[in-house]
Design a protein around this motif. Structure first.
Motif, PDB file in Angstrom:
ATOM      1  N   TRP A 159      -3.447  25.605  41.604  1.00 18.48           N
ATOM      2  CA  TRP A 159      -2.146  26.284  41.215  1.00 18.48           C
ATOM      3  C   TRP A 159      -1.804  26.175  39.630  1.00 18.48           C
ATOM      4  O   TRP A 159      -2.022  25.436  39.116  1.00 18.48           O
ATOM      5  CB  TRP A 159      -0.961  25.666  41.887  1.00 18.48           C
ATOM      6  N   THR A 160      -1.517  27.354  38.945  1.00 14.91           N
ATOM      7  CA  THR A 160      -0.935  27.381  37.691  1.00 14.91           C
ATOM      8  C   THR A 160       0.203  28.011  37.572  1.00 14.91           C
ATOM      9  O   THR A 160       0.845  28.563  38.464  1.00 14.91           O
ATOM     10  CB  THR A 160      -2.065  28.277  36.966  1.00 14.91           C
ATOM     11  N   ASP A 161       0.651  27.745  36.428  1.00 12.69           N
ATOM     12  CA  ASP A 161       2.102  28.476  36.058  1.00 12.69           C
ATOM     13  C   ASP A 161       1.878  29.887  35.870  1.00 12.69           C
ATOM     14  O   ASP A 161       1.101  30.314  35.268  1.00 12.69           O
ATOM     15  CB  ASP A 161       2.780  27.862  34.842  1.00 12.69           C
ATOM     16  N   TYR A 162       2.914  30.594  36.484  1.00 13.54           N
ATOM     17  CA  TYR A 162       2.936  31.865  36.231  1.00 13.54           C
ATOM     18  C   TYR A 162       3.502  32.182  34.839  1.00 13.54           C
ATOM     19  O   TYR A 162       4.248  31.821  34.352  1.00 13.54           O
ATOM     20  CB  TYR A 162       3.849  32.880  37.150  1.00 13.54           C
TER      21      TYR A 162
ATOM     22  N   LYS B  92       4.693  29.368  40.799  1.00 11.94           N
ATOM     23  CA  LYS B  92       2.931  29.018  40.565  1.00 11.94           C
ATOM     24  C   LYS B  92       2.041  30.138  41.310  1.00 11.94           C
ATOM     25  O   LYS B  92       2.597  30.789  42.145  1.00 11.94           O
ATOM     26  CB  LYS B  92       2.792  27.860  41.300  1.00 11.94           C
ATOM     27  N   GLN B  93       0.866  30.228  40.735  1.00 10.57           N
ATOM     28  CA  GLN B  93       0.102  31.067  41.316  1.00 10.57           C
ATOM     29  C   GLN B  93      -1.173  30.515  41.442  1.00 10.57           C
ATOM     30  O   GLN B  93      -1.485  29.446  40.659  1.00 10.57           O
ATOM     31  CB  GLN B  93      -0.130  32.296  40.294  1.00 10.57           C
ATOM     32  N   THR B  94      -1.898  31.032  42.330  1.00 12.42           N
ATOM     33  CA  THR B  94      -3.351  30.768  42.686  1.00 12.42           C
ATOM     34  C   THR B  94      -4.074  31.989  43.252  1.00 12.42           C
ATOM     35  O   THR B  94      -3.565  32.885  44.124  1.00 12.42           O
ATOM     36  CB  THR B  94      -3.654  29.357  43.634  1.00 12.42           C
TER      37      THR B  94
ATOM     38  N   TRP C 157       7.359  33.256  48.774  1.00 14.31           N
ATOM     39  CA  TRP C 157       6.066  33.389  48.221  1.00 14.31           C
ATOM     40  C   TRP C 157       5.469  34.844  48.218  1.00 14.31           C
ATOM     41  O   TRP C 157       6.355  35.768  49.172  1.00 14.31           O
ATOM     42  CB  TRP C 157       4.930  32.760  48.927  1.00 14.31           C
TER      43      TRP C 157
ATOM     44  N   SER D   2       1.685  34.060  44.834  1.00 11.95           N
ATOM     45  CA  SER D   2       2.785  33.494  43.766  1.00 11.95           C
ATOM     46  C   SER D   2       3.742  32.824  45.031  1.00 11.95           C
ATOM     47  O   SER D   2       4.033  33.071  45.915  1.00 11.95           O
ATOM     48  CB  SER D   2       3.422  34.600  43.294  1.00 11.95           C
TER      49      SER D   2
ATOM     50  N   LEU E 225       3.876  20.349  43.900  1.00  9.98           N
ATOM     51  CA  LEU E 225       2.596  20.726  44.531  1.00  9.98           C
ATOM     52  C   LEU E 225       1.472  19.708  44.372  1.00  9.98           C
ATOM     53  O   LEU E 225       1.073  19.321  43.302  1.00  9.98           O
ATOM     54  CB  LEU E 225       2.287  22.155  44.035  1.00  9.98           C
TER      55      LEU E 225
END
Length: 365
Positions: free
Chosen positions: A99-102, A113-115, A253, A263, A270
């Protein structure tokens, strides 16, 4: 006295091992295939076979299918059960991480968060149509999460989360209706890819899932991608889901199928293992087999049913927990003496146990 033939399966095992307790297989499918091989080799098991499942999450790549060649007998059943003291889950899900920040500036709230889920093989075409579920559901720490939706639900009010059709421009039609939603919000809908409506178009006993075709922002009119099951009536309930601009409360999500990106606005932090998406349709399919027993297990993360029994005789699902599936917990279609006994069933998408069978012409039960 002849003992029962035993095999062992563990999430940390290896299918190249012998299947003994200290050298378990890794997959249920391999244990099934070894039972078949033993029969082909003429190795008898007059008291049946027990496949012991060791502690942990047994992740399926596809539906575990048992056919007529996998049958036991009334006195020598084939049993799949948890090792005493073990907590065993048969799961059709996949953990997702990374996961990374949007990074965009068009989010309704912060903390998204997005992946990528491109590696899971969900295609854009899977998102189109009137299916009751998208290619997967998302679970966070064991709880099903909502797709980004409007109206939002109030956890304290089971009747919340619905809007009502404001108008129907033409009577006796199934493709268009008016809404009471302001223009700015509708513009967010207008650019949504693969948004979907859940509607009770005319009757409270018949719902339908249908894709969004286009939005007429000025007229506040919705044009659906496909016709509803019944003609649309003013005042009936609807909600819209999978709209990024509606991703605004913790636990929601959104999936961009074209880019393969999820997202998520997590309710808390997380960590590894927090998020699982369902991937396998049905976890177990007993297809014409007889005298199969599943016992002391936990079934979870099916897109549809946990267990399907088609025909066969004397199959049993016992003392198990079934939850977090998109369809029924157990679906039994035909056969005789197929049973579900002492199971805890909760958090299913469609229902608990559905049974059909017998013969109307001969009145065979």
């Amino acid at each position: 006295m002849q003992t029962v033939t035993e095999f062992h399966v563990s999430p940390t095992g290896d299918d190249r091992c012998s299947g003994e307790r200290d050298m378990p297989f890794r997959t249920l499918a391999h244990a099934r295939d070894m039972i078949r091989h033993a029969r082909t080799a003429g190795i008898p098991s007059p008291n049946g076979v027990t496949v012991w499942l060791h502690d942990g999450r047994h992740e399926l790549d596809e539906t575990f299918v048992l056919g007529p060649e996998d049958s036991g007998t009334p006195n020598a059943p084939i049993i799949y059960r948890a090792l005493p003291g073990a907590n065993v889950t048969i799961s059709g899900g996949r953990e997702i991480g990374g996961w990374t920040d949007y990074a965009g500036d068009d989010a309704a709230v912060t903390g998204i968060k997005q992946t990528s889920i491109a590696h899971l093989g969900f295609g854009e075409s899977d998102m189109v149509g009137t299916e009751h579920v998208f290619p997967f559901e998302l679970f966070y720490r064991g709880e099903r999460m909502d797709q980004a939706r409007w109206p939002n639900r109030d956890p304290e009010d089971i009747y919340s989360g619905w809007a009502h059709i404001a108008s129907v421009p033409e009577p006796e039609q199934r493709l268009q209706f008016g809404v009471r939603v302001d223009a700015e919000q509708l513009r967010g809908w207008a650019t949504a890819e693969h948004a979907q409506f859940h509607m009770y178009a005319r009757y409270d006993w018949s719902d339908v899932y249908v894709g969004l075709g286009r939005v007429d922002v000025e007229a506040a009119q919705i044009h659906l991608a496909d016709p509803t099951n019944y003609t649309i009536a003013t005042g009936r309930r609807y909600m819209i889901r999978n709209v990024f601009s509606e991703l605004d409360i913790p636990g929601e999500w959104h999936v961009n199928a074209r880019e393969g990106v999820v997202s998520f606005l997590p309710p808390d932090g997380l960590e590894d293992g927090d998020v699982i998406v369902s991937r396998v349709d049905d976890l177990v399919h007993i297809d014409g087999a007889s005298h199969i027993v599943f016992r002391d297990l936990r079934f979870e993360h099916a897109r549809d049913a946990a267990v399907v029994v088609t025909s066969g005789d004397g199959n049993t699902i016992a003392a198990s927990t079934i939850l977090n599936v998109g369809g029924y917990a157990v679906r039994i279609d035909g056969g005789t003496n197929n049973r579900v006994i002492g199971c805890d069933i909760t958090k299913t998408g469609t229902g608990g146990v559905v049974l059909s069978g017998g013969d109307r012409l001969t009145l065979t039960p």
